[in-house]
Write a protein that holds these residues in place. Structure first.
Motif, mmCIF file in Angstrom:
data_model
loop_
_atom_site.group_PDB
_atom_site.id
_atom_site.type_symbol
_atom_site.label_atom_id
_atom_site.label_comp_id
_atom_site.label_asym_id
_atom_site.label_seq_id
_atom_site.Cartn_x
_atom_site.Cartn_y
_atom_site.Cartn_z
ATOM 1 N N UNK A 1 0.832 -1.201 0.000
ATOM 2 C CA UNK A 1 0.000 0.000 0.000
ATOM 3 C C UNK A 1 0.865 1.249 0.000
ATOM 4 N N UNK B 1 2.049 1.849 -3.312
ATOM 5 C CA UNK B 1 0.978 2.391 -4.157
ATOM 6 C C UNK B 1 0.810 3.875 -3.902
ATOM 7 N N UNK B 2 0.878 4.250 -2.614
ATOM 8 C CA UNK B 2 0.688 5.661 -2.268
ATOM 9 C C UNK B 2 1.808 6.510 -2.854
ATOM 10 N N UNK C 1 1.326 6.447 -6.889
ATOM 11 C CA UNK C 1 0.050 6.931 -7.408
ATOM 12 C C UNK C 1 -0.836 5.831 -7.935
ATOM 13 N N UNK C 2 -0.229 4.782 -8.468
ATOM 14 C CA UNK C 2 -1.058 3.634 -8.886
ATOM 15 C C UNK C 2 -0.509 2.342 -8.317
#
Lengths: 416, 143
Positions: free
Chosen positions: B135, B138-139, B142-143
């Motif tokens: 996560x 991802x943060x 951006x994706x």
């Protein structure tokens, strides 16, 4: 309207471009109610309204997933881009969930024009996860022209699908008898198509007959351009599927795609996300603010209305010295008063006078001067006489993150 | 970011021809009970199907159960995930993996291998940690 931060602006652009990774990520942000997701949902909703959104609901085991798979196959064959949102129940104990609809959707899931996403209901009532509407708009904006929402096995209260779907299909397996009794007051009334599933089983014809009978008993609405249809389907035998698809398409033509966007009253993000997205938000806020102005306690404590809707209210206050107890923490009575204010507004929002007869609260975390608190109340159940409401009190942190402060449940007696 | 801020999304699946799914079912249930959202599939998934599913469901961790030498195709899955831009997704393998074949799995990017005897607590704790990592990644991207 708030300005999108760069990451979200990029994601929104990706979604509008049909980038599958951007879509998948956006859906997670909605699901987690991440900071900024509300604004992103708003900008995507502006691009929605082209897709035909079909909601499929029915009692557990009615055959929803099987039918969804059949619909998916048929629409892919006709060249549509199809997105599916499948909502599974979450464990009330751990909050976890097994999202197993994949088991039955394997056949068409690998098609490049199909996008299948599962959400867990995350404890939401109404058969839909709270992020459902935002997710549907996201698919719509990304260029999927057919969206299917499959809900948790439905009972009487799962009518929230109205605000999510343009066309509602309710599945009724044959021979349940009492099962039909159980749902007829609720979801049968919102059905555009009533499909008797498992039509290969005995008594399917009888069930269809009962449903038709029931429809004739309903008062006819002369304004309605569409008359609810009863059909027989058998997904494994692919019987009645083409007819069902035709009925769904026809309903879309008659009532228009994007009908769901016009029903703000049932915004499912009740109790959690925004209430202010609905078209008549200002009207509601004014109506509830007028009540609050006549409320001596709200005035004394500095409680104001943020948003409202039928059966819903959101109020806010900033904690100061007046609200403290002798230990220097925020007084429990202050928090109770805030939760109670939201409860009172939500329960009286329908017009009938509702008097509180019972309320409970929990206190999870301490609150200090300067803290911004909000309380969101939503309707848990409401009958002629008794309404049950839940309120959550949240502390607003940096980046609009919300920390749960208190959970409140209240019951009202409704005077006729 | 910790697991408290989000619900880890985990795909529990089997690739290849091995149909022994009791283990994957138990792990799926344990992850659910640990508060995760688990996408579960029956066995015999193809690699492209797993990649498409992982992408659409935006999972943080993929758990591959392998009891009959199917771990040998896991490096192919890793390559396919990278090609799809899913570098952030953490992959763990559970089941029968001989010691001498472990290095090639780790080299391909597999984060962890759970051998017989690993407790469910250990598995879910580690998966949860990998999910947090994913996560966070991802943060950042951006994706």
């Amino acid at each position: 309207m708030e300005v999108l931060d760069l990451d979200h602006a990029g994601l929104v652009a990706g979604v509008l471009d049909g980038d599958r990774r951007a879509i998948a990520r956006m859906l997670t942000l909605f699901d987690d109610a991440s900071p900024g997701s509300r604004e992103a949902a708003g900008s995507l909703a502006a691009h929605a309204g082209r897709a035909l959104v079909v909601g499929i609901t029915g009692v557990p085991g009615a055959g929803k997933s099987t039918l969804v798979n059949a619909l998916l196959g048929a629409w892919l064959e006709r060249g549509h881009k199809v997105a599916i949102l499948a909502i599974d129940p979450s464990s009330p104990i751990s909050g976890g969930a097994v999202l197993g609809d994949r088991i039955r959707m394997g056949e068409h899931g690998s098609h490049p024009n199909a996008f299948i996403r599962s959400f867990s209901a995350r404890g939401e009532l109404g058969g839909l996860s709270r992020a459902t509407r935002a997710a549907v708009d996201c698919f719509d904006a990304a260029g999927f022209d057919r969206v299917i929402v499959e809900t948790v096995g439905a009972g009487q209260s799962e009518t929230a699908i109205t605000a999510m779907a343009d066309t509602r299909v309710v599945l009724c397996p044959p021979g349940l008898g009492d099962g039909i009794q159980a749902i007829k007051a609720g979801i049968l009334e919102i059905a555009d198509v009533l499909a008797v599933s498992k039509a290969d089983l005995p008594r399917a014809g009888e069930t269809a007959h009962e449903l038709r009978e029931m429809l004739t008993l309903r008062r006819a609405n002369p304004d309605q351009a569409w008359k609810t249809r009863v059909m027989l389907v058998s997904a494994p035998e692919m019987k009645g599927i083409a007819e069902l698809i035709e009925a769904v398409e026809e309903h879309g033509r008659v009532n228009g795609h994007g009908r769901r966007l016009k029903s703000p009253a049932l915004d499912i993000r009740q109790g959690h996300g925004t209430l202010e997205n609905s078209g008549d938000a200002d009207v509601w806020r004014e109506r509830l603010s007028a009540l609050t102005e006549r409320d001596g306690l709200c005035a004394t404590l500095g409680i104001s209305v943020v948003a409202g809707g039928p059966g819903r209210a959101e109020v806010a206050m900033t904690v100061d010295a007046r609200h403290m107890n002798f230990n220097g923490g925020c007084h429990g009575g202050t928090i109770f008063a805030l939760a109670d204010a939201a409860f009172g507004l939500a329960s009286n929002s329908h017009g009938a006078l509702a008097s509180g007869i019972d309320a409970h609260i929990t206190f999870q975390v301490g609150v200090r001067p300067g803290d911004r608190l909000i309380a969101r109340a939503y309707e848990y159940s409401r009958s002629k006489r008794i309404g049950v409401y839940r309120t959550e009190v949240l502390r607003i942190e940096k980046e609009n993150k919300e920390t749960p402060v208190s959970a409140f449940t209240g019951t009202v007696y409704i005077k006729q | 970011m910790t697991a408290k801020d989000f619900r880890p999304r985990v795909l529990v699946t089997k690739i290849g021809l091995d149909g022994h799914d009791r283990g994957s079912r138990i792990v799926a249930a344990a992850c659910r009970d640990a508060g995760m959202e688990v996408v579960y599939t029956p066995p015999w998934q193809s690699i492209p199907a797993v990649v498409k599913l992982a992408l659409e469901e935006d999972v943080d961790v993929i758990g591959i159960s392998s009891l009959a030498t199917d771990h040998l195709i896991v490096p192919k899955l890793m390559a396919a995930l990278r090609e799809a831009g899913l570098d952030r997704v953490r992959v763990v393998v559970g089941g029968i993996v001989p010691d001498n074949e472990q290095p090639q799995l780790f080299q391909s990017g597999v984060r962890q291998i759970f051998h017989p005897g690993t407790t469910l607590d250990e598995i879910t704790t580690q998966i949860s940690t990998y999910a947090s990592e994913a996560r966070l990644a991802a943060a950042e991207t951006g994706v």
